[in-house]
Design a protein around this motif. Structure first.
Motif, PDB file in Angstrom:
ATOM      1  N   VAL A 191      44.257   1.121  39.864  1.00 57.85           N
ATOM      2  CA  VAL A 191      42.835   1.318  40.133  1.00 57.85           C
ATOM      3  C   VAL A 191      42.621   1.828  41.560  1.00 57.85           C
ATOM      4  N   THR A 192      43.389   1.305  42.508  1.00 60.14           N
ATOM      5  CA  THR A 192      43.184   1.672  43.919  1.00 60.14           C
ATOM      6  C   THR A 192      43.994   2.900  44.340  1.00 60.14           C
ATOM      7  N   ARG A 193      44.762   3.465  43.418  1.00 60.39           N
ATOM      8  CA  ARG A 193      45.534   4.660  43.782  1.00 60.39           C
ATOM      9  C   ARG A 193      44.637   5.796  44.259  1.00 60.39           C
ATOM     10  N   PRO A 194      43.494   6.054  43.574  1.00 60.42           N
ATOM     11  CA  PRO A 194      42.604   7.090  44.109  1.00 60.42           C
ATOM     12  C   PRO A 194      42.085   6.771  45.511  1.00 60.42           C
ATOM     13  N   LEU A 195      41.821   5.479  45.782  1.00 62.57           N
ATOM     14  CA  LEU A 195      41.362   5.105  47.123  1.00 62.57           C
ATOM     15  C   LEU A 195      42.462   5.361  48.160  1.00 62.57           C
ATOM     16  N   THR A 196      43.711   5.102  47.750  1.00 59.99           N
ATOM     17  CA  THR A 196      44.830   5.400  48.649  1.00 59.99           C
ATOM     18  C   THR A 196      44.908   6.896  48.923  1.00 59.99           C
ATOM     19  N   ALA A 197      44.686   7.680  47.848  1.00 62.93           N
ATOM     20  CA  ALA A 197      44.690   9.140  48.032  1.00 62.93           C
ATOM     21  C   ALA A 197      43.564   9.572  48.970  1.00 62.93           C
ATOM     22  N   LEU A 198      42.398   8.947  48.831  1.00 63.58           N
ATOM     23  CA  LEU A 198      41.285   9.255  49.731  1.00 63.58           C
ATOM     24  C   LEU A 198      41.624   8.904  51.172  1.00 63.58           C
ATOM     25  N   GLN A 199      42.248   7.743  51.358  1.00 57.16           N
ATOM     26  CA  GLN A 199      42.624   7.326  52.713  1.00 57.16           C
ATOM     27  C   GLN A 199      43.635   8.294  53.313  1.00 57.16           C
ATOM     28  N   THR A 200      44.655   8.652  52.511  1.00 52.21           N
ATOM     29  CA  THR A 200      45.683   9.570  53.010  1.00 52.21           C
ATOM     30  C   THR A 200      45.079  10.917  53.374  1.00 52.21           C
ATOM     31  N   ALA A 201      44.194  11.407  52.483  1.00 53.07           N
ATOM     32  CA  ALA A 201      43.569  12.708  52.751  1.00 53.07           C
ATOM     33  C   ALA A 201      42.708  12.660  54.008  1.00 53.07           C
ATOM     34  N   SER A 202      41.938  11.583  54.160  1.00 56.84           N
ATOM     35  CA  SER A 202      41.074  11.481  55.343  1.00 56.84           C
ATOM     36  C   SER A 202      41.901  11.406  56.624  1.00 56.84           C
ATOM     37  N   LYS A 204      44.907  12.710  57.083  1.00 53.93           N
ATOM     38  CA  LYS A 204      45.489  14.032  57.348  1.00 53.93           C
ATOM     39  C   LYS A 204      44.426  15.002  57.867  1.00 53.93           C
ATOM     40  N   ILE A 205      43.204  14.894  57.316  1.00 55.40           N
ATOM     41  CA  ILE A 205      42.127  15.755  57.810  1.00 55.40           C
ATOM     42  C   ILE A 205      41.803  15.409  59.256  1.00 55.40           C
ATOM     43  N   ALA A 206      41.824  14.096  59.554  1.00 51.51           N
ATOM     44  CA  ALA A 206      41.585  13.674  60.934  1.00 51.51           C
ATOM     45  C   ALA A 206      42.665  14.209  61.879  1.00 51.51           C
ATOM     46  N   ASP A 207      43.888  14.421  61.349  1.00 56.69           N
ATOM     47  CA  ASP A 207      44.982  14.969  62.159  1.00 56.69           C
ATOM     48  C   ASP A 207      44.956  16.485  62.227  1.00 56.69           C
ATOM     49  N   GLY A 208      43.959  17.099  61.558  1.00 60.91           N
ATOM     50  CA  GLY A 208      43.839  18.552  61.661  1.00 60.91           C
ATOM     51  C   GLY A 208      44.268  19.323  60.436  1.00 60.91           C
ATOM     52  N   GLU A 209      44.728  18.638  59.361  1.00 52.67           N
ATOM     53  CA  GLU A 209      45.124  19.327  58.128  1.00 52.67           C
ATOM     54  C   GLU A 209      43.878  19.485  57.250  1.00 52.67           C
ATOM     55  N   TYR A 210      43.062  20.474  57.542  1.00 52.59           N
ATOM     56  CA  TYR A 210      41.771  20.614  56.876  1.00 52.59           C
ATOM     57  C   TYR A 210      41.893  21.132  55.451  1.00 52.59           C
ATOM     58  N   THR A 211      43.073  21.578  55.032  1.00 51.74           N
ATOM     59  CA  THR A 211      43.254  22.040  53.649  1.00 51.74           C
ATOM     60  C   THR A 211      43.596  20.889  52.714  1.00 51.74           C
ATOM     61  N   ARG A 213      43.341  17.872  50.191  1.00 49.71           N
ATOM     62  CA  ARG A 213      42.382  17.437  49.186  1.00 49.71           C
ATOM     63  C   ARG A 213      42.953  16.241  48.429  1.00 49.71           C
ATOM     64  N   THR A 214      42.070  15.441  47.825  1.00 41.90           N
ATOM     65  CA  THR A 214      42.515  14.237  47.100  1.00 41.90           C
ATOM     66  C   THR A 214      43.042  14.577  45.713  1.00 41.90           C
TER      67      THR A 214
END
Length: 481
Positions: A191-202, A204-211, A213-214
């Motif tokens: 159930v929380t796997r999508p939330l983990t994907a959201l966290q990972t994506a956010s 990476k985006i915060a680190d400058g990887e703007y491409t 996506r979840t």
């Protein structure tokens, strides 16, 4: 603590509560039923024992007087006769003292007296020496005597059965908790796997990887959140790219502007110094003055163009009025430098457009001047200024048969200070800002500068604006036509 862990612990806690409540309810119901059945059977048994004791008492005397010793002897005799039945009995007189007692010594006297005061058909559970006893009281039907038969029945087996059921249920619950806990952990992670994907994506985006996506594709609220997050990330990426392009454009603009100003200023200083060094050399003085004049004029044109660019950014910079296409095209031709060639051919369609006359003419003039430069040195080159009607729009075109623009340069020709042929542009007084200004003027009118060109064949610049329909036209005076 991670959300998956919290969710797992929550599921395990709920499962534990459910199993515990179910175990207590089922075991309690089973125990209550067993105890009630046992109590009913023992009450029936005591009723029989009462009649048996009364028979022995009546057989022990012929008179109506029941002496205490007769009652005690009868009770003892009955106890001896029923010793193998597993029951214990006491005979109490007036609820105060026992004439006879065969009850277990571990039973507290307070419990016995409490049982006597409970009355007929009442019952009481008492624990003594690790055993459970059911205390039942029955009054004897003896004339003139208040005597009670108090029996203590060992019901430890009922409690032992209950304890065994509880132990079995606890063992089963432990096994179910292990299995349920494992299932809860797997379920929580899924159930929380999508939330983990959201966290990972956010992250990476915060680190400058703007491409990043979840890519979560579910039909629930998390899927909707993921799609919203991806849309937000795409918007952020677009804004970042736009800012990067703007920043790069500004840097290029500043670098080009610095170069455009520094180069003529350096040359002008050099020629001025040369004039000071050779005050008597007429030819040198004339050549230096001509170069200084030429470069000063180019700087003046550059400053005028920059002011025009900045003016387009101001609110209310446009003064839109209805204008005939013929008047705009003819005014453009009249504004060209005297003697400039080739002279454009004008073709109008009788369209009326809502534009800022001065800016629109200035745009067409700059485009025409660029076309004349492209035609220099090419025999038979021609320029056409045209306006034609297409699907409710007035389409202005400036077409030349000059040298054309290389395909690699086409995407950048509207950038400020960008020049396809820098040496020729500077020699002819160009600053590289004309097409940028034309693009800004078209954009201010809600139009777009479209440039198509083939090297050594020619160039066509197209600008389309809505035509003012006859039903929408107001009376106007076109004094420029």
């Amino acid at each position: 603590m991670k959300f998956a862990t919290k969710l797992s612990l929550g599921c395990i806690a709920l499962l534990s509560c459910a199993l515990g409540a179910a175990g207590l309810l089922l075991t309690g119901q089973s125990f209550s039923g067993s105890l009630a059945s046992t109590r009913t059977a023992l009450q029936a048994q005591q009723e029989k024992e009462k009649y048996a004791l009364e028979r022995i008492i009546f057989q022990a005397t012929d008179s109506a007087q029941f002496e205490n010793y007769i009652l005690a002897s009868a009770a003892q005799q009955y106890a001896e006769q029923t010793a193998d039945a597993g029951s214990s009995m006491a005979l109490w007189l007036d609820g105060a003292y026992a004439l006879y007692s065969g009850l277990p010594a571990a039973l507290p006297r307070t419990a016995l007296k409490q049982a006597l005061t409970n009355g007929e058909n009442a019952w009481q559970l008492t624990r003594a020496a690790g055993r459970w006893y059911l205390l039942l009281t029955q009054p004897l039907d003896l004339p003139g005597v208040r005597a009670d038969m108090l029996c203590a029945y060992d019901v430890s087996a009922v409690f032992a059965t209950r304890d065994a059921q509880l132990r079995a249920w606890l063992a089963a619950s432990a096994a179910l908790l292990v299995l349920g806990g494992g299932a809860a952990v797997l379920f929580s992670r899924r159930v929380t796997r999508p939330l983990t994907a959201l966290q990972t994506a956010s992250e990476k985006i915060a680190d400058g990887e703007y491409t990043q996506r979840t890519q979560v594709k579910t039909d629930d609220e998390i899927g909707a959140l993921s799609r919203s997050f991806d849309a937000m990330a795409a918007a952020v990426e677009g804004k970042i790219n736009e800012l990067s392009k703007t920043t790069q454009s500004q840097q290029d603009f500043i670098a080009a502007f610095t170069h455009e100003v520094k180069t003529p200023m350096t040359a002008m200083l050099g020629y001025a110094d040369l004039m000071r060094a050779r005050p008597d050399d007429t030819e040198t003085q004339r050549e230096a003055a001509g170069y200084i004049y030429h470069e000063t004029q180019r700087l003046e044109n550059l400053s005028r163009s920059l002011l025009a660019l900045m003016g387009l950014d101001q609110a209310g910079a446009l003064e839109l009025v209805p204008c005939q296409d013929a008047g705009l095209l003819l005014q453009t031709v009249r504004s060209l430098p005297q003697g400039s060639t080739p002279v454009p051919r004008v073709i109008s369609a009788g369209c009326v457009v809502q534009v800022d006359r001065s800016l629109w003419v200035d745009m067409l003039r700059n485009l025409t001047l660029n076309a004349q430069r492209a035609c220099q040195g090419i025999e038979g080159a021609a320029i056409t200024l045209r306006c034609e009607r297409r699907a409710g729009q007035a389409v202005f075109t400036v077409t030349d048969t000059g040298c054309g623009i290389p395909a690699a340069d086409l995407p950048r020709v509207t950038e400020a200070f960008y020049m396809v042929d820098k040496s020729r542009s500077r020699a002819e007084g160009g600053s590289g800002i004309g097409l940028a200004l034309c693009a800004r003027i078209a954009g201010a009118h809600g139009a777009k500068l479209e440039i198509t060109s083939t090297e050594h064949v020619g160039t066509t610049v197209t600008i389309a604006v809505p035509e003012v329909l006859p039903s929408e036209r107001e009376a106007y005076n076109d004094t420029q036509s």
